[in-house]
Design an enzyme around this catalytic site. Structure first.
Site, PDB file in Angstrom:
ATOM      1  N   GLY A 116       0.823  -1.116  -0.067  1.00 10.15           N
ATOM      2  CA  GLY A 116       0.007  -0.087  -0.072  1.00 10.15           C
ATOM      3  C   GLY A 116       0.864   1.165  -0.121  1.00 10.15           C
ATOM      4  N   ASN A 269       1.439   5.164   5.790  1.00 11.90           N
ATOM      5  CA  ASN A 269       1.008   4.286   4.890  1.00 11.90           C
ATOM      6  C   ASN A 269      -0.690   4.570   4.941  1.00 11.90           C
ATOM      7  OD1 ASN A 269       0.535   3.322   7.274  1.00 11.90           O
ATOM      8  ND2 ASN A 269       0.791   1.388   6.720  1.00 11.90           N
ATOM      9  N   PRO A 270      -1.164   3.401   4.016  1.00 11.73           N
ATOM     10  CA  PRO A 270      -2.707   3.801   3.888  1.00 11.73           C
ATOM     11  C   PRO A 270      -3.437   3.616   5.092  1.00 11.73           C
ATOM     12  CG  PRO A 270      -1.957   2.072   2.266  1.00 11.73           C
ATOM     13  CD  PRO A 270      -0.714   2.604   2.997  1.00 11.73           C
ATOM     14  N   CYS A 271      -3.225   2.655   6.051  1.00 11.42           N
ATOM     15  CA  CYS A 271      -4.053   2.958   7.263  1.00 11.42           C
ATOM     16  C   CYS A 271      -3.428   3.419   8.674  1.00 11.42           C
ATOM     17  CB  CYS A 271      -4.336   1.282   7.735  1.00 11.42           C
ATOM     18  SG  CYS A 271      -4.913   0.261   6.373  1.00 11.42           S
ATOM     19  N   GLU A 273      -0.375   3.445  10.620  1.00 11.19           N
ATOM     20  CA  GLU A 273       0.312   3.328  11.363  1.00 11.19           C
ATOM     21  C   GLU A 273       1.506   3.270  11.154  1.00 11.19           C
ATOM     22  OE1 GLU A 273      -1.472   1.231   9.530  1.00 11.19           O
ATOM     23  OE2 GLU A 273      -0.480  -0.703   8.891  1.00 11.19           O
ATOM     24  N   PRO A 418      -3.384  -2.727  11.584  1.00 14.89           N
ATOM     25  CA  PRO A 418      -4.828  -3.298  11.530  1.00 14.89           C
ATOM     26  C   PRO A 418      -4.910  -4.868  11.570  1.00 14.89           C
ATOM     27  CG  PRO A 418      -4.447  -2.033   9.619  1.00 14.89           C
ATOM     28  CD  PRO A 418      -3.008  -2.112  10.241  1.00 14.89           C
ATOM     29  N   THR A 419      -4.125  -5.577  10.801  1.00 13.93           N
ATOM     30  CA  THR A 419      -4.160  -6.988  10.939  1.00 13.93           C
ATOM     31  C   THR A 419      -5.345  -7.465  10.293  1.00 13.93           C
ATOM     32  OG1 THR A 419      -4.825  -7.531  13.071  1.00 13.93           O
ATOM     33  CG2 THR A 419      -2.589  -7.103  13.043  1.00 13.93           C
ATOM     34  N   THR A 421      -6.251  -9.014   7.504  1.00 22.88           N
ATOM     35  CA  THR A 421      -6.277 -10.360   7.226  1.00 22.88           C
ATOM     36  C   THR A 421      -5.465 -11.226   7.875  1.00 22.88           C
ATOM     37  OG1 THR A 421      -5.964  -9.447   4.853  1.00 22.88           O
ATOM     38  CG2 THR A 421      -5.872 -11.746   5.051  1.00 22.88           C
TER      39      THR A 421
HETATM   40  P1  ADP Z   1      -2.362  -7.820   6.647  1.00 21.26           P
HETATM   41  O1  ADP Z   1      -3.424  -8.200   7.795  1.00 21.26           O
HETATM   42  O2  ADP Z   1      -2.830  -8.275   5.307  1.00 21.26           O
HETATM   43  O3  ADP Z   1      -1.001  -7.884   6.661  1.00 21.26           O
HETATM   44  P2  ADP Z   1      -3.215  -5.201   7.621  1.00 21.26           P
HETATM   45  O4  ADP Z   1      -4.622  -4.980   7.658  1.00 21.26           O
HETATM   46  O5  ADP Z   1      -2.386  -5.268   8.823  1.00 21.26           O
HETATM   47  O6  ADP Z   1      -2.590  -6.230   6.569  1.00 21.26           O
HETATM   48  O7  ADP Z   1      -2.564  -3.893   6.967  1.00 21.26           O
HETATM   49  C1  ADP Z   1      -1.328  -3.305   6.714  1.00 21.26           C
HETATM   50  C2  ADP Z   1      -0.738  -2.370   5.912  1.00 21.26           C
HETATM   51  O8  ADP Z   1      -0.677  -3.178   4.750  1.00 21.26           O
HETATM   52  C3  ADP Z   1      -1.710  -1.041   5.503  1.00 21.26           C
HETATM   53  O9  ADP Z   1      -1.758  -0.216   6.404  1.00 21.26           O
HETATM   54  C4  ADP Z   1      -1.293  -1.010   4.086  1.00 21.26           C
HETATM   55  O10 ADP Z   1      -0.043  -0.317   4.277  1.00 21.26           O
HETATM   56  C5  ADP Z   1      -1.098  -2.488   3.596  1.00 21.26           C
HETATM   57  N1  ADP Z   1      -2.397  -3.033   3.262  1.00 21.26           N
HETATM   58  C6  ADP Z   1      -3.412  -3.279   3.716  1.00 21.26           C
HETATM   59  N2  ADP Z   1      -4.532  -3.739   2.876  1.00 21.26           N
HETATM   60  C7  ADP Z   1      -3.911  -3.511   1.605  1.00 21.26           C
HETATM   61  C8  ADP Z   1      -4.396  -3.486   0.118  1.00 21.26           C
HETATM   62  N3  ADP Z   1      -5.701  -3.880   0.032  1.00 21.26           N
HETATM   63  N4  ADP Z   1      -3.710  -3.139  -0.708  1.00 21.26           N
HETATM   64  C9  ADP Z   1      -2.488  -2.758  -0.586  1.00 21.26           C
HETATM   65  N5  ADP Z   1      -2.183  -2.565   0.630  1.00 21.26           N
HETATM   66  C10 ADP Z   1      -2.786  -2.915   1.623  1.00 21.26           C
END
Ligand code: ADP
Length: 570
Positions: A116, A269-271, A273, A418-419, A421
């Site tokens: 992201g 980054n997008p979320c 953190e 956010p975790t 996935t």
């Molecule tokens: P995950 O649980 O899949 O590892 P997170 O929900 O913890 O991911 O998100 C962590 C970071 O991963 C986000 O802040 C963002 O930078 C990136 N991210 C999450 N979802 C996406 C997505 N759909 N596309 C691109 N980057 C993403």
């Protein structure tokens, strides 16, 4: 290994290797071997590296036991040709056509690999200002954000997951009012989360009701004034309306900028953190706290030895990721290795509290959160120092603001992701968020309904002979167990959900974790539908007072299509 049905579905869809015809040709177990082997292989780059085979076993063990998981791109891409392992990137956008479209291209390459991207659009000249070379007028940051958005939309068809972006604009940019409203129509700029970059000077002016200056980023001249209190109210109103924009406190991000000599941090980054410098990337990983508990008689408590061991192995893992990562562009490879930032965090916090019978919205929970994160941060730092003793510090250590008597391998160690996935794969509550709902009714294809019940609640009710499908359906309908009288009071007090928790307690928990987190904390503060703009404003001010780095809020039912899970990005 015991992986849930949901986890299996998620992994099959995007994580496991497929052949040309789309058939899955890798098992979950093989995936964890692929990842463990690839990450341990970086030992071979060092003369004093550890035995890669043995280390791979350690990594494999903690992943298959769901004690620790690296961010999604690492699970998807480690050991493959693509090999891009990081979730977080920030790209620079300078005030020129070349820079703007270069950033779009770079973002496309990153999205393709599951990462992201965050951008600050604050350097772009405002709408209507003159373009020297053509004599025409500039279209401003928001119109360019729409171009980034369309590019993201196109790339997501072929990428490993839909792309996600963060767009930031400084509060003193002349186009700020348009920015605050640019997502008021939920159907626009959908591949972005947006945040307003606030300064401490602005917060003070807002408190006093003073005016503040708008500065043209191109000419650096003051081109107007706005009333800070009124703009603050406008941000609050927009967020109250549909959750956007969020806010970030720029001065705070830069107080923790470990290498100010390299410039200012302008975006996350997008979320939200992970604050980063332009061209930096960061790989994240999260410890599943429900696996860090041990039984003491009838009750659960943290096994601090196990936390320590897991943190140390996780830091080793994440530092290795930096070396085996295949970066999408040269500048990112270089810049990332200058500071070697990693972001170790936690998930399953709310579930762990349930197991320990501590209400999320209690002083005990907030104090325990702070104590736990302090411990993780300290142990993580010790491990990073240990690695530095063997392999050297990050290259910019000498010019960093870190204490020089304790050489460190990584510029930052901790981040609470956010975790979204990962928590599905590990089957636990996400990040440090409370439980959104204890029971969901899922409709399966043939019209039958399936109940999904939080496993800790289910166990407790069964143990007391109180479990029934009818009761679960009632919980699903009410969205909370707070007012279901046939459930004993002691259960209702502990099993609180997001909406039983006051926004102030949401922020207090965020602040407790932020206190000992190098980077930032991903957290959404949930408001009830009836909450007022005043309530939102109070929470923003409280977050500022308690030292948070930013705030994201969501008022129940305020978007047409409400996603149930807490993450804004899927
Ligand atoms: P995950 O649980 O899949 O590892 P997170 O929900 O913890 O991911 O998100 C962590 C970071 O991963 C986000 O802040 C963002 O930078 C990136 N991210 C999450 N979802 C996406 C997505 N759909 N596309 C691109 N980057 C993403």
């Amino acid at each position: 290994m015991g992986i849930s049905k949901n986890a299996q579905v998620v992994l099959e869809r995007r994580y496991l290797i497929k052949d040309k015809d789309g058939n899955t040709i890798e098992t979950v177990d093989e995936m964890f071997h692929r990842v463990a082997d690839a990450i341990a292989s970086s030992e071979k780059m060092y003369e004093n590296g550890e035995d890669a085979g043995k280390l791979a076993e350690v990594f494999y063990d903690m992943m298959t036991k769901l004690e620790f998981l690296p961010n999604s791109p690492t699970l998807m891409n480690a050991g493959k040709d693509l090999g891009q392992l990081s979730a977080c990137f920030v790209l620079p956008v300078d005030d020129s056509m070349e820079s703007i479209f270069e950033a779009i291209k770079q973002a496309a390459l990153i999205h393709k690999s599951g990462g992201g991207t965050g951008f600050s659009f604050s350097r772009l000249r405002c709408e209507g200002s003159v373009v020297n070379s053509t004599g025409g007028v500039a279209s401003g940051p928001i119109s360019f954000m729409k171009v980034f958005n369309v590019a993201t939309e196109a790339v997501k068809q072929g990428g490993s997951r839909r792309g996600a972006n963060m767009g930031i604009l400084r509060i003193d940019h002349p186009d700020i009012l348009k920015f605050i409203d640019c997502k008021s129509n939920n159907k626009e700029i959908t591949n972005f989360n947006i945040s307003v970059g606030l300064t401490e000077a602005f917060m003070k002016a807002a408190e006093k009701g003073d005016d503040y200056d708008l500065v043209d980023p191109h000419t650096k001249e003051t081109v107007g004034k706005l009333n800070a209190a009124k703009v603050f109210d406008k941000i609050v109103e927009a967020a109250w309306r549909n959750g956007e924009p969020g806010i970030i406190f720029l001065d705070r991000l830069n107080r923790d900028n470990i290498v100010p000599s390299q410039g200012e941090i302008e975006s996350t980054n997008p979320c939200g953190e992970q604050p980063l410098l332009p061209y930096e990337s960061c790989n994240l990983g999260s410890i599943n706290l429900t696996k860090m508990l041990k039984k003491n008689g009838e009750s659960w408590e943290f096994d601090w030895k196990k936390v320590e061991k897991t943190v140390k192995n996780a830091v080793h893992f994440l530092d290795n990721v930096i070396d085996v990562n295949k970066y999408p562009i040269e500048e990112i490879d270089f810049t990332t290795k200058q500071t070697r930032k990693i972001g170790l965090g936690v998930m399953g916090w709310a579930d762990s509290l349930l197991m320990m019978k501590i209400p999320y919205n209690s002083t005990e929970a907030i104090e325990l959160g702070e104590r736990l994160m302090k411990f993780i941060n300290e142990v993580g730092r010790e491990k990073s120092q240990e690695i530095a003793a063997k392999r050297g510090t990050f290259p910019l250590f000498e010019e960093s603001i870190l204490p020089k008597d304790k050489p460190q391998r990584n510029g930052t160690i901790t981040t609470i992701a956010p975790t979204g996935t990962l928590s599905i794969i590990a089957e636990c509550s996400s990040g440090v968020e409370p439980i959104f709902g204890y029971v969901f009714v899922r409709n399966i294809m043939d019209g039958t309904e399936m109940l999904e019940v939080n496993s800790v609640l289910k166990e407790e009710l069964e143990r007391r002979g109180l479990y029934s499908e009818a009761l679960m359906k009632r919980i699903a309908k009410e969205g909370s167990i707070a007012h279901i009288e046939e459930i004993p009071e002691d259960i209702r007090r502990v099993f609180v959900s997001s909406h039983d928790i006051s926004p102030e307690d949401h922020i207090r928990m965020q602040a407790a974790f932020q206190k000992y987190t190098d980077n930032a904390v991903s957290k959404t503060v949930n408001f009830s539908h009836a909450a007022t703009e005043e309530d939102v404003a109070e929470v923003y001010k409280l977050a500022f007072r308690l030292g948070c780095k930013g705030v994201t809020i969501y008022r129940d039912g305020s978007r047409d299509e409400q996603v149930l899970n807490i993450g804004k990005v899927n």
